[in-house]
Design a protein around this motif. Structure first.
Motif, PDB file in Angstrom:
ATOM      1  N   TRP A   5       0.988  -0.904  -0.316  1.00  0.00           N
ATOM      2  CA  TRP A   5      -0.396   0.161  -0.063  1.00  0.00           C
ATOM      3  C   TRP A   5       0.652   1.380  -0.058  1.00  0.00           C
ATOM      4  O   TRP A   5       0.413   1.679  -1.343  1.00  0.00           O
ATOM      5  CB  TRP A   5      -0.680   0.182   0.968  1.00  0.00           C
ATOM      6  N   GLY A   6       1.639   2.073   1.175  1.00  0.00           N
ATOM      7  CA  GLY A   6       2.307   2.935   0.846  1.00  0.00           C
ATOM      8  C   GLY A   6       3.600   3.082   0.329  1.00  0.00           C
ATOM      9  O   GLY A   6       4.014   1.794   0.266  1.00  0.00           O
ATOM     10  N   ASP A  57       3.906  -2.050  13.231  1.00  0.00           N
ATOM     11  CA  ASP A  57       2.229  -2.310  11.949  1.00  0.00           C
ATOM     12  C   ASP A  57       1.025  -3.546  13.365  1.00  0.00           C
ATOM     13  O   ASP A  57       0.572  -3.498  11.938  1.00  0.00           O
ATOM     14  CB  ASP A  57       2.128  -2.153  10.723  1.00  0.00           C
ATOM     15  N   HIS A  63       2.766   1.647  16.918  1.00  0.00           N
ATOM     16  CA  HIS A  63       2.499   2.839  15.748  1.00  0.00           C
ATOM     17  C   HIS A  63       2.466   4.298  16.701  1.00  0.00           C
ATOM     18  O   HIS A  63       3.615   5.017  16.172  1.00  0.00           O
ATOM     19  CB  HIS A  63       0.906   2.914  14.841  1.00  0.00           C
ATOM     20  N   PRO A  92      -3.709   6.798   7.659  1.00  0.00           N
ATOM     21  CA  PRO A  92      -3.555   6.434   6.564  1.00  0.00           C
ATOM     22  C   PRO A  92      -5.052   6.950   5.440  1.00  0.00           C
ATOM     23  O   PRO A  92      -4.992   7.147   4.685  1.00  0.00           O
ATOM     24  CB  PRO A  92      -3.989   5.030   6.731  1.00  0.00           C
ATOM     25  N   SER A 119      -0.286  -4.870   3.259  1.00  0.00           N
ATOM     26  CA  SER A 119       0.583  -4.162   3.704  1.00  0.00           C
ATOM     27  C   SER A 119       0.875  -3.947   5.600  1.00  0.00           C
ATOM     28  O   SER A 119       0.174  -4.958   6.290  1.00  0.00           O
ATOM     29  CB  SER A 119      -0.850  -2.656   4.141  1.00  0.00           C
ATOM     30  N   VAL A 121       0.169  -2.312   8.510  1.00  0.00           N
ATOM     31  CA  VAL A 121      -0.737  -0.866   8.386  1.00  0.00           C
ATOM     32  C   VAL A 121      -1.243  -1.394   9.827  1.00  0.00           C
ATOM     33  O   VAL A 121      -2.092  -2.418   9.922  1.00  0.00           O
ATOM     34  CB  VAL A 121      -1.575  -0.682   7.706  1.00  0.00           C
ATOM     35  N   LEU A 125      -7.633  -0.368   6.002  1.00  0.00           N
ATOM     36  CA  LEU A 125      -7.419   0.320   4.479  1.00  0.00           C
ATOM     37  C   LEU A 125      -8.217   0.818   3.814  1.00  0.00           C
ATOM     38  O   LEU A 125      -8.584   1.083   2.565  1.00  0.00           O
ATOM     39  CB  LEU A 125      -5.924  -0.255   3.649  1.00  0.00           C
ATOM     40  N   HIS A 143      -4.284  -7.008   6.851  1.00  0.00           N
ATOM     41  CA  HIS A 143      -3.186  -5.929   7.433  1.00  0.00           C
ATOM     42  C   HIS A 143      -2.062  -6.693   7.835  1.00  0.00           C
ATOM     43  O   HIS A 143      -2.682  -7.984   8.845  1.00  0.00           O
ATOM     44  CB  HIS A 143      -4.268  -5.273   8.095  1.00  0.00           C
TER      45      HIS A 143
END
Length: 213
Positions: A5-6, A57, A63, A92, A119, A121, A125, A143
């Motif tokens: 993703w990022g 994450d 985080h 996000p 991801s 994260v 998302l 995730h």
């Protein structure tokens, strides 16, 4: 196909501007060029194995703690900048797709391939993709905080293929960082996007070019 993703499909577009505006409000003059340097430096540190290994994450609490600790290095420039960066940049929902993200995902789907997002994260998302009308182009989301494992651990990649109902050997993982190459240990092929790219065009056409027409 699996996509990170990022920095692969989405990016944080405004971190230097956050640094400039917060600094100005605190009475400290920081040019946009200097803000870009500061952000690039801290973001590169955030991608080192030492930082990634901190488990940031696996939960929202981790985080916030890990990233705020890292951003605290910039508090020497402007006190309190670390908190502003975390709150305004690391959410996000503030990230946006690269200019070529939609076209690339559409091209993959036209070829009849399933698309998964995997991801590191700490948050779901799905709403982020829905916000930009991209949710219809993704079949599954994997995730790290849900799996309990972060890339490069093969477990998260295997969870992603399971969610798509495909085998690792018939899957291509697309990412931007060496952690994405962990998919090789799960039996997948991997394509790492170049570090350098033009503005907000990520270069995802390179991925599309790999696919059969």
């Amino acid at each position: 196909m699996l996509f990170d993703w990022g920095d692969t499909l989405f990016h944080a577009p405004h971190a230097p501007e956050v640094i400039v505006s917060f600094s100005r409000s605190a009475g400290v003059a920081v040019s946009l060029a200097r803000a870009r340097e500061l952000w690039d430096e801290i973001w590169l540190v955030g991608k080192t194995p030492e930082e990634i290994a901190k488990g940031r994450d696996l939960s929202m609490e981790a985080h916030r703690r890990v990233w705020t600790d890292l951003f605290a290095r910039l508090d020497r420039v402007v006190p309190g900048l670390s908190r502003a960066l975390y709150e305004r940049v690391m959410d996000p929902h503030s990230w946006v797709p690269f200019a070529d993200t939609r076209a690339a995902l559409e091209a993959v789907r036209r070829r009849g391939l399933k698309v998964g997002v995997v991801s590191n994260v700490p948050a779901d998302l799905r709403p982020v993709f829905a916000k930009h009308g991209l949710d219809g182009l993704v079949d599954s989301y994997t995730h790290s905080y849900e799996v309990g494992a972060e890339k490069p651990d093969p477990a998260i990649f295997l969870a992603a293929t399971k969610s798509l109902g495909v085998k690792p050997g018939e899957t291509l993982m697309v990412g931007d960082h060496v952690v994405d190459a962990g998919a090789e240990r799960a039996g997948m092929r991997v394509f790492i996007l170049p570090t350098e790219f033009d503005g907000d065009v990520r270069g995802l056409n390179r991925v599309v070019a790999l696919l059969p027409s």
